[in-house]
Design a protein around this motif. Structure first.
Motif, PDB file in Angstrom:
ATOM      1  N   ALA A  42       7.708  31.171  -2.393  1.00 15.02           N
ATOM      2  CA  ALA A  42       7.803  30.265  -3.543  1.00 15.02           C
ATOM      3  C   ALA A  42       8.983  30.683  -4.401  1.00 15.02           C
ATOM      4  CB  ALA A  42       6.516  30.304  -4.358  1.00 15.02           C
ATOM      5  N   ILE A  71      10.551  30.052  -8.042  1.00 12.62           N
ATOM      6  CA  ILE A  71      10.223  29.510  -9.366  1.00 12.62           C
ATOM      7  C   ILE A  71      11.491  29.509 -10.207  1.00 12.62           C
ATOM      8  CG2 ILE A  71       8.769  29.713 -11.404  1.00 12.62           C
ATOM      9  CD1 ILE A  71       6.808  31.342  -9.750  1.00 12.62           C
ATOM     10  N   ASP A  79      14.317  26.070 -10.863  1.00 17.37           N
ATOM     11  CA  ASP A  79      15.083  25.150 -10.015  1.00 17.37           C
ATOM     12  C   ASP A  79      16.479  24.878 -10.554  1.00 17.37           C
ATOM     13  OD1 ASP A  79      14.319  23.678 -12.193  1.00 17.37           O
ATOM     14  OD2 ASP A  79      13.581  21.953 -11.063  1.00 17.37           O
ATOM     15  N   SER A 125       8.338  26.562  -1.361  1.00 10.51           N
ATOM     16  CA  SER A 125       8.083  25.682  -2.500  1.00 10.51           C
ATOM     17  C   SER A 125       9.125  25.971  -3.564  1.00 10.51           C
ATOM     18  CB  SER A 125       6.671  25.888  -3.058  1.00 10.51           C
ATOM     19  OG  SER A 125       6.558  27.131  -3.715  1.00 10.51           O
ATOM     20  N   SER A 183       9.892  25.169  -7.618  1.00  8.83           N
ATOM     21  CA  SER A 183       9.296  24.637  -8.841  1.00  8.83           C
ATOM     22  C   SER A 183      10.146  24.987 -10.043  1.00  8.83           C
ATOM     23  CB  SER A 183       7.885  25.209  -9.025  1.00  8.83           C
ATOM     24  OG  SER A 183       7.930  26.617  -9.074  1.00  8.83           O
ATOM     25  N   LEU A 223       8.525  20.366  -3.307  1.00  8.95           N
ATOM     26  CA  LEU A 223       8.901  20.371  -4.718  1.00  8.95           C
ATOM     27  C   LEU A 223       7.649  20.260  -5.578  1.00  8.95           C
ATOM     28  CD1 LEU A 223      11.967  17.950  -4.537  1.00  8.95           C
ATOM     29  CD2 LEU A 223      11.949  20.441  -4.326  1.00  8.95           C
ATOM     30  N   THR A 224       7.527  21.115  -6.584  1.00 11.08           N
ATOM     31  CA  THR A 224       6.360  21.096  -7.468  1.00 11.08           C
ATOM     32  C   THR A 224       6.824  21.085  -8.919  1.00 11.08           C
ATOM     33  OG1 THR A 224       6.095  23.483  -7.753  1.00 11.08           O
ATOM     34  CG2 THR A 224       5.175  22.505  -5.749  1.00 11.08           C
ATOM     35  N   GLY A 225       5.867  20.997  -9.837  1.00  6.62           N
ATOM     36  CA  GLY A 225       6.194  20.987 -11.256  1.00  6.62           C
ATOM     37  C   GLY A 225       6.363  22.384 -11.817  1.00  6.62           C
ATOM     38  N   VAL A 279       5.747  26.027 -13.532  1.00 11.00           N
ATOM     39  CA  VAL A 279       4.714  27.039 -13.295  1.00 11.00           C
ATOM     40  C   VAL A 279       4.449  27.790 -14.591  1.00 11.00           C
ATOM     41  CG1 VAL A 279       4.156  29.170 -12.045  1.00 11.00           C
ATOM     42  CG2 VAL A 279       5.310  27.289 -10.860  1.00 11.00           C
ATOM     43  N   GLY A 328       1.902  21.146 -11.356  1.00 11.55           N
ATOM     44  CA  GLY A 328       2.009  20.509 -10.046  1.00 11.55           C
ATOM     45  C   GLY A 328       0.854  20.866  -9.138  1.00 11.55           C
TER      46      GLY A 328
END
Length: 366
Positions: A7, A9, A11, A30, A32, A156-158, A160, A176
């Motif tokens: 992951a 964290i 972006d 991932s 984020s 892609l996530t929101g 954290v 996310g």
């Protein structure tokens, strides 16, 4: 729940290049945003995006030269204008020049006193790189966002809010979808410390940066980028703002702990960088002030860059921060370096997403 190998964290430009490099090595990734409180304050969004190979740190020079030749020269967001880096001649590092020559980056060194391409005083010198220039930050971030979105290995996530350690990996808590990862790399700028365990925060300091747009009456009088090491000031053309417009910036020595950015209309503060650079380009003393933004940058302790990415005491949790305003300059190669560390590879060249084409040139020393 989404399960990934790694992951990332944060972006910004470093996080996006890191995610792409990890995916290129066959990992599920991932990507984020950082903590929500820092949304909109990322250095990537505000950066002037200056790109050149020369740096006072040989490690940064190696990363910057690789980034320039393998990525930026082939990127649609790159503006090749040539760059001029002014510094005291006594501070010129010949080992850094050797790194540039080994990477195939053309340069020449000019000694003072001189008036071309900028005014140099006795004791000054300038490293001139014809392939240097700047990245348009907004265009580059959109280009990278498209590449990340199109890569099936990247989720892609929101933003954290918390990294939770447990079992054989980490869980990410945020806005996310839930994510579980074997490894985590935090590249969240000012939000990095909030996402690390107590005592793992990096030793960095924030400095106040004033970015200003100014206009010269003599259109095209300063077509190249300029960095003056003393004081810490810089300049690049800003054609996106109109003919004859320049973006100038200056780092203040004072600490700066206010988050985010703010627009200002303080002409005096806004012109301070232009006035400092006028000793190199006299026309800047007549520059017309247009607007300014005040933000912060994070500066690392000396020698920090040799440990990037830096491990924490928690196995599998790493961080990257304190790039001292040089994120765009080194981000492509830094992403590869991080991916190599995560995959235990010692070869930072073989598994790359990009070509390595650069025009040839002479290395001239005066």
């Amino acid at each position: 729940m989404t399960t990934v190998d790694c992951a990332v964290i944060g972006d910004g430009v470093v996080g996006r290049f890191t995610a792409l490099a990890l995916a290129a090595r066959g990992l599920l990734v991932s990507l984020s945003g950082g903590v929500p409180e820092d949304a909109g304050s990322s250095a990537s969004a505000l950066s002037g995006g200056l790109v050149r190979a020369y740096s006072a740190d040989p490690v940064l020079t190696r990363l910057a030269a690789r980034s320039l030749t393998s990525v930026w020269l082939n990127c649609p967001a790159y503006r090749r204008t040539g760059s001029v880096h002014v510094l005291p001649r006594a501070g010129l590092d010949r080992s850094v020049l050797s790194e540039m020559a080994a990477a195939g980056v053309p340069y020449r060194v000019i000694g003072g006193p001189s008036r071309h391409p900028v005014r140099l005083e006795r004791g000054d010198c300038a490293v001139v790189e014809p392939h240097g220039g700047f990245v348009h930050a907004g265009e580059a971030l959109r280009w990278l966002a498209d590449r990340c979105r199109d890569d099936a290995a990247i989720t892609l996530t929101g933003p954290v809010r918390q990294v939770i350690t447990g079992g054989d990996g980490f869980s990410l808590a945020g806005a996310g979808p839930a994510v579980r990862a074997r490894r985590v790399i935090v590249t969240a700028g000012p939000g990095t410390a909030a996402l690390l365990p107590p005592g793992s925060a990096p030793e960095v300091e924030r400095r106040r940066i004033v970015y200003s747009f100014v206009r010269l009456g003599e259109t095209g009088a300063a077509p190249h980028t300029l960095v003056d090491a003393v004081p810490d000031t810089w300049m690049r053309p800003a054609p996106e703002q109109g003919p004859g417009v320049l973006l100038v910036g200056r780092a203040d020595p004072m600490p700066w702990n206010r988050p985010g950015r703010r627009d200002v209309t303080d002409r005096r503060a806004g012109l301070r960088a232009a006035e400092a650079l006028a000793r190199r380009i006299p026309a800047l003393s007549r520059a017309e002030y247009l607007s300014s933004v005040v933000a912060s940058d994070m500066y690392a302790t000396p020698g920090h860059h040799g440990d990037v990415p830096a491990p924490t005491a928690t196995d599998g949790l790493w961080y990257v921060t304190g790039l001292s305003g040089g994120g765009f300059k080194i981000a492509p190669a830094l992403g590869e370096r991080i991916a190599d560390r995560m995959t235990a590879s010692d070869n930072d060249v073989a598994q790359t997403l990009y070509s390595n084409d650069v025009e040839g040139g002479d290395h001239v020393r005066s």
